[in-house]
Design a protein around this motif. Sequence first.
Motif, PDB file in Angstrom:
ATOM      1  N   GLU A  23       0.749  -1.117  -0.072  1.00 46.36           N
ATOM      2  CA  GLU A  23      -0.114   0.091   0.004  1.00 46.36           C
ATOM      3  C   GLU A  23       0.975   1.173   0.181  1.00 46.36           C
ATOM      4  N   LEU A  24       2.113   1.170   0.873  1.00 45.96           N
ATOM      5  CA  LEU A  24       2.991   2.399   0.711  1.00 45.96           C
ATOM      6  C   LEU A  24       3.468   2.694  -0.473  1.00 45.96           C
ATOM      7  N   GLU A  25       3.856   1.403  -1.309  1.00 44.76           N
ATOM      8  CA  GLU A  25       4.515   1.552  -2.607  1.00 44.76           C
ATOM      9  C   GLU A  25       3.458   1.981  -3.608  1.00 44.76           C
ATOM     10  N   SER A  26       2.242   1.879  -3.355  1.00 39.57           N
ATOM     11  CA  SER A  26       1.172   2.605  -4.245  1.00 39.57           C
ATOM     12  C   SER A  26       1.498   4.057  -4.007  1.00 39.57           C
ATOM     13  N   PHE A  27       1.893   4.528  -2.948  1.00 39.06           N
ATOM     14  CA  PHE A  27       2.210   6.038  -2.681  1.00 39.06           C
ATOM     15  C   PHE A  27       3.560   6.357  -3.297  1.00 39.06           C
ATOM     16  N   GLY A  28       4.289   5.452  -3.905  1.00 40.93           N
ATOM     17  CA  GLY A  28       5.657   5.792  -4.592  1.00 40.93           C
ATOM     18  C   GLY A  28       6.767   5.892  -3.295  1.00 40.93           C
ATOM     19  N   ILE A  29       6.582   5.319  -2.286  1.00 38.90           N
ATOM     20  CA  ILE A  29       7.350   5.060  -1.221  1.00 38.90           C
ATOM     21  C   ILE A  29       8.045   3.836  -0.988  1.00 38.90           C
ATOM     22  N   LYS A  30       9.332   3.858  -1.314  1.00 37.96           N
ATOM     23  CA  LYS A  30      10.162   2.628  -0.940  1.00 37.96           C
ATOM     24  C   LYS A  30      10.323   1.835   0.421  1.00 37.96           C
ATOM     25  N   VAL A  31       9.997   0.857   0.928  1.00 37.56           N
ATOM     26  CA  VAL A  31       9.927   0.254   1.917  1.00 37.56           C
ATOM     27  C   VAL A  31      10.837  -0.935   1.928  1.00 37.56           C
ATOM     28  N   LEU A  32      11.505  -0.980   3.068  1.00 31.13           N
ATOM     29  CA  LEU A  32      12.487  -2.384   3.252  1.00 31.13           C
ATOM     30  C   LEU A  32      11.735  -3.145   4.356  1.00 31.13           C
ATOM     31  N   ARG A  33      11.388  -4.590   3.858  1.00 29.67           N
ATOM     32  CA  ARG A  33      10.744  -5.305   4.853  1.00 29.67           C
ATOM     33  C   ARG A  33      11.865  -6.341   5.520  1.00 29.67           C
ATOM     34  N   LEU A  34      12.053  -6.533   6.718  1.00 28.44           N
ATOM     35  CA  LEU A  34      13.032  -7.459   7.288  1.00 28.44           C
ATOM     36  C   LEU A  34      12.146  -8.199   8.057  1.00 28.44           C
ATOM     37  N   GLY A  35      11.816  -9.471   7.775  1.00 22.02           N
ATOM     38  CA  GLY A  35      10.631 -10.328   8.296  1.00 22.02           C
ATOM     39  C   GLY A  35       9.444  -9.692   8.642  1.00 22.02           C
ATOM     40  N   ASP A  36       9.064  -9.242   9.929  1.00 18.18           N
ATOM     41  CA  ASP A  36       7.684  -8.749  10.346  1.00 18.18           C
ATOM     42  C   ASP A  36       8.099  -7.143  10.605  1.00 18.18           C
ATOM     43  N   ASP A  37       9.110  -6.675  10.221  1.00 22.22           N
ATOM     44  CA  ASP A  37       9.478  -5.329  10.590  1.00 22.22           C
ATOM     45  C   ASP A  37       9.615  -4.464   9.034  1.00 22.22           C
ATOM     46  N   LEU A  38       8.928  -3.314   9.116  1.00 19.83           N
ATOM     47  CA  LEU A  38       9.093  -2.458   7.869  1.00 19.83           C
ATOM     48  C   LEU A  38      10.028  -1.243   8.356  1.00 19.83           C
ATOM     49  N   TYR A  39      10.845  -0.756   7.239  1.00 14.23           N
ATOM     50  CA  TYR A  39      11.765   0.285   7.495  1.00 14.23           C
ATOM     51  C   TYR A  39      11.579   1.282   6.410  1.00 14.23           C
ATOM     52  N   VAL A  40      11.621   2.359   6.372  1.00 13.87           N
ATOM     53  CA  VAL A  40      11.789   3.633   5.398  1.00 13.87           C
ATOM     54  C   VAL A  40      12.986   4.399   5.993  1.00 13.87           C
ATOM     55  N   ASP A  41      13.741   4.546   4.894  1.00 12.03           N
ATOM     56  CA  ASP A  41      14.868   5.403   5.313  1.00 12.03           C
ATOM     57  C   ASP A  41      15.673   5.169   6.449  1.00 12.03           C
ATOM     58  N   LYS A  42      15.815   3.799   6.693  1.00 11.62           N
ATOM     59  CA  LYS A  42      16.402   3.058   7.914  1.00 11.62           C
ATOM     60  C   LYS A  42      15.628   3.609   9.224  1.00 11.62           C
TER      61      LYS A  42
END
Lengths: 185, 185, 185, 185, 185, 185
Positions: free
Chosen positions: F93-112
């Motif tokens: 859903e965040l990607e549909s806003f053009g936001i890059k998100v990193l997923r590590l297991g069950d954690d989400l990170y944006v810009d660290k």
Amino acid sequence: MKILFVNEKIDYDGTQLAPQWIYNNFGILGDAGVAFMGEARVPIENMVDLADVKENAFIYSPLMLHFIVEHFDASLELAVYRQRMLIVCIKEELESFGIKVLRLGDDLYVDKGKLSVSIATASLVSTLIHVGVNIETRGTPVKTSGLSELGIADISSFAFNVLKRYERELEGIYEARCKVRGKYA
Amino acid sequence: MKILFVNEKIDYDGTQLAPQWIYNNFGILGDAGVAFMGEARVPIENMVDLADVKENAFIYSPLMLHFIVEHFDASLELAVYRQRMLIVCIKEELESFGIKVLRLGDDLYVDKGKLSVSIATASLVSTLIHVGVNIETRGTPVKTSGLSELGIADISSFAFNVLKRYERELEGIYEARCKVRGKYA
Amino acid sequence: MKILFVNEKIDYDGTQLAPQWIYNNFGILGDAGVAFMGEARVPIENMVDLADVKENAFIYSPLMLHFIVEHFDASLELAVYRQRMLIVCIKEELESFGIKVLRLGDDLYVDKGKLSVSIATASLVSTLIHVGVNIETRGTPVKTSGLSELGIADISSFAFNVLKRYERELEGIYEARCKVRGKYA
Amino acid sequence: MKILFVNEKIDYDGTQLAPQWIYNNFGILGDAGVAFMGEARVPIENMVDLADVKENAFIYSPLMLHFIVEHFDASLELAVYRQRMLIVCIKEELESFGIKVLRLGDDLYVDKGKLSVSIATASLVSTLIHVGVNIETRGTPVKTSGLSELGIADISSFAFNVLKRYERELEGIYEARCKVRGKYA
Amino acid sequence: MKILFVNEKIDYDGTQLAPQWIYNNFGILGDAGVAFMGEARVPIENMVDLADVKENAFIYSPLMLHFIVEHFDASLELAVYRQRMLIVCIKEELESFGIKVLRLGDDLYVDKGKLSVSIATASLVSTLIHVGVNIETRGTPVKTSGLSELGIADISSFAFNVLKRYERELEGIYEARCKVRGKYA
Amino acid sequence: MKILFVNEKIDYDGTQLAPQWIYNNFGILGDAGVAFMGEARVPIENMVDLADVKENAFIYSPLMLHFIVEHFDASLELAVYRQRMLIVCIKEELESFGIKVLRLGDDLYVDKGKLSVSIATASLVSTLIHVGVNIETRGTPVKTSGLSELGIADISSFAFNVLKRYERELEGIYEARCKVRGKYA
């Protein structure tokens, strides 16, 4: 689950009791129950009840109301419980017409005439139930009773009401499972 | 499974619906069903039906026939199916007396009077079922019917027959599961 | 479960490891264990152990005591545990004769001779176990030991005792499961 | 699974048989088996064997080798099978020392002295096994035998070998499950 | 689980989606994932997606990166969840190259070109997943995109990284399951 | 399943992660997902992640978007897979806003910056998932990112879209499970 009365004659020979037969023929995906009318003539090689196979007890009825139900889980034990509930739904729909019905396991009797045949089995992806309820009884291999002589004229309504009862029963079972507190002691 | 009618009055307050209550009190180990007579008075804090808890619908009956059933598997869904079969067994035992009974899910009605209360739940080691069938109905919070007014005089025989039906039902279900050929196509 | 020693020679070629083979041949419905004596000659196409298939390691023994066990649940993992317990039962029955036996997984050895072959597998409706214990060893493809040279003369008693041990073991496991309190913290 | 011999005395009072006790105390996450030495003194309120609770049969031993095993699945039935395999591993490790051991269910006996106590139970997230093997036997409430009098001097090696056997047993069971062809007929 | 990139061209025709195909061909026993490159040409009779069978939608791609994953448990539902995680792993590996990917269920799209095909199914002993990712796209029956045009030159590294992500994902899921306290209230 | 955005501020302290909290508070019976906004302040005694308990890593955020999901089956393993899919739905859903998100297991990170906290656990009658997504980040114990600074202004729409994605994902998984042919060989 989705339910459907199929308004076309389909003769039952055991090949309808197959995984995704409902999907392949009626486009309904997922847990479903369908009903239709047709002859029942199951040759021994298509029978899945090994007790009947042993006794060479093939199935024949000139006209039956057939129910095919498929559930996409893997528990054959659960499938037999569901089969029993479907049989109970048929019994209770008949009772709503004032007809007294005797249930012995998965068999229904009216006035000592056998009204139904039934089986539940498993495939690799689903479990399957068949119930056949005699409409006409001429030429059946044992003493039977049938919906016609019981005065059930509108078979499609009867079939739909049974499927509706079964659908509500399963919804009720799900809700009962969801509204209960566990016993933590 | 083992079955037992307990010939001593036990008032039901919800604490009987507990893992191994049958074993701890009657020494029966494993899947079992017991029946006994007694008042029913379940305070809200002992109730496990959250819909009743929400509506503050406490349970009271001056004299009930109680069934407690315990199965040592972990499936709450299966427990609810079994509960339904036990309810059907009670209905069909009443029918053998010529009494017409209406079943709505896990409730039984005679002449629009509520005959029974029931719940199925899970503990860490087993699943548990309670069914209470009114014998006397004075003071019940809703319109009820009871076994006394229905002419069921010998409660212990009635209870034993119900347990016997249930036991045979589960044996039949097991046999049905064992005698069927899988669908390999 | 039901147990039976079949007093007739049956040569084992792998086709006996089939769902409801016991029911179809001996009329025993449900969980069961049977034992019989006969040659073992399993052609590659009937073998279910893929490691053996890979190595083209067909099975042959001039005379074996065979056990076929069928359980009507769906867990292949559980079936392997049960297979191990059956192997342990055979080992412990031999120990009651003062014979020292080495168990390596599902294989039994006496004096470095391989005493047994075994496999557990699943069908759509059940799980199946075969254990073959050498009686005679002439012509076997690897170094083997056999019950005859170990002094076990009464094979049918031996077989029945093993089945009895296995039956009691499973009853004991069920009782252990039923008498334990869960850990609620 | 991971295995560990804990080189520190820990007295066992039943509170060690708890979900993630291994993780919380030794940092080992997931399926694991640990062994340690210590007194055993389990008060009735900590006991999970309801048969013992009924008979007020508390557990005491001045010095035991304890095994705690935790598996993160939900099947109590499987846990009891695993408990049996662990008991068999202890028996077979003792046999490698030339000691004759009698197994009755989950109990081990040497020369009619009870060598061990054991239980398997379930929590909400895992299943748990405890086995205690007497090292010293002074003051035990029943006739017992102990590892010391049997000549097992190096308890930590013995413990590690048992855990190693158990680990290999479970690997073997997994491999047996994976290398078998299903029966498609 | 074990993972392997197979450095040999294997054309995929659907017969690779079979129980123990990995074990029989590469000797890897147990849960495993392998990847290889090859054409994809699946005739209708080998297809297991009945929606595709209905629409006669055969699969063709001149060159694909194929993943075959097998897990030795019996849950088809779980297999579909795992398939989704594998698809997510491919998407996230592509994102590490700065490529934007759209996932719709088990399909991946880049610039509206379909990048992948996938299915999950069950056998009697295991569950199986296939994912095919286009490398080249000439002659595909629908608009596709492929790894070559996306600039992924080192297919074997890409494949290995995807398998590695999937392996870590499943380890992480297992650890998450093991480190959580149940809710006892 | 049913989904709901609750338009009222609810501070999350861990007690919301409880069986039938959704039913008791919003009257939704059965599998459900709800979202709401509120502070997150989970004291150690309410935390169910034992790794966090060990490190004394309490949870705090001044304003989060919370998701509580409950499924009425008993598989904690499946619950963790579902948790992962919910996390993936938030990421997509965040990607549909053009936001890059990193997923590590069950954690989400944006810009660290850590965007989310999450846990899945089991009760006696259901499995439960919590995901908290930072809206504001002032005072959080680690470097975080939040929906506000990412430009997600309409939190209730965002929440509803995530729940909708999750609902469709699970429907798609069910359909995938139902439309596949098993592998019979």
